[in-house]
Design an enzyme around this catalytic site. Sequence first.
Site, PDB file in Angstrom:
ATOM      1  CD  GLU A  66      -2.774  -1.097  -0.178  1.00 14.03           C
ATOM      2  OE1 GLU A  66      -3.080  -0.012  -0.699  1.00 14.03           O
ATOM      3  OE2 GLU A  66      -3.057  -2.190  -0.703  1.00 14.03           O
ATOM      4  CG  HIS A  72      -5.315  -6.589  -7.879  1.00 18.38           C
ATOM      5  ND1 HIS A  72      -6.458  -5.833  -7.901  1.00 18.38           N
ATOM      6  CD2 HIS A  72      -4.517  -6.040  -6.931  1.00 18.38           C
ATOM      7  CE1 HIS A  72      -6.372  -4.880  -6.992  1.00 18.38           C
ATOM      8  NE2 HIS A  72      -5.209  -4.980  -6.386  1.00 18.38           N
TER       9      HIS A  72
HETATM   10 ZN   LIG Z   1      -2.479  -2.491  -4.903  1.00 19.30          ZN
END
Ligand SMILES: [Zn+2]
Length: 352
Positions: free
Chosen positions: A168, A274
């Site tokens: 993050e 992703h």
């Molecule tokens: Zn990410």
Amino acid sequence: MSLRYGCICYAVPKKMLVHLASQSDGEEKQALLDQVHHSTHLRGRRAAASSGRVSLGKPGEKVLHRQVFDAQGRTFLPGKLLRDEDDPSTADKIADQAYENVGIALRFFDTVLGRDSVDGKGMRIDATVHYGFGFSNAMWTGEQMIVGDGDGRHVSNLAGSLGIIAHELSHGVSQHLVRGGLGVVQMAGQPPALKGEAGALNESFSDVCASMIKQWHAGQGVDSADWLLGEDILAAHAGKAIRSLKDPGNTRATWAQDDQISDYRRFAPTDDPHKGSGIGNHAFYLAAMELGGKSWETLGAVWFKGFDKLRSRSTFLDAAHATVDVAGDLHGKNSVAHRAVKAAWRQVNVLN
Ligand SMILES: [Zn+2]
């Protein structure tokens, strides 16, 4: 700065939350499904603070500036300040884990890559823990980090996971490296989202940095590293990890519906970021294995400086050329590093 970005980058992909919900029922199922559509609900965001440092580090050590807040199970940001830089540890283990893991990631960027916080100018990092009720995700909002407690049944220990926190924080770094955000697309009436090749590269940058940070912190060489992310947040029935850089999409190493790809020929522009991120992840893994030793020592600067050259709509080919060029500049044309990076992008079918 942050308003132009405003993209919410989640650690746990929506697809995984949907999958976990499908294995649940009643209130638990509803709670997971509610989180899938959470991104429009962020409240009370504030402008990110610039430096404003108050603490003195040890000689020769860069000063960090972290603040950890407690949302107290609600969703108002940033929440109540629990721990400022240099404050002693609190009675709250989760807050202290977030503080420590943010610190490890910041020290990596500073000492290995010469990057002073996410913006290169020592920006204070705010992290809010105990966000929401049973919230099974962590994210970077463009302004700060948010960490849920997890639902305790499928997902837990988000603040205690260095890989998750580092992933993050790395979104904050790429946000500042690439003007407008790497792959951030603004669509009318919807929150900004990561799209296309650049969006997948954005996720890959965070996975690659998180892997290096985990290995750096553990002092691990490329042969002993697990090359997994999120291996420490899932209950056994939910899976073993969220992603594998070594073997993207291998459901035996990760979770039941992991569909990450490592072959560019299988990439579709509409894929979840992703999914396509496995291409860049695996290229980094292959180059690192070819070079041996410690992943960050040679490749850290190559990847970081390569991605620093990208623009908001860059492609995998752009990333391949940029990292190959940097490897040649830093280590010499035809050097081992130069050849390893080129060969890696060939193996994932980005370069011919
Ligand atoms: Zn990410």
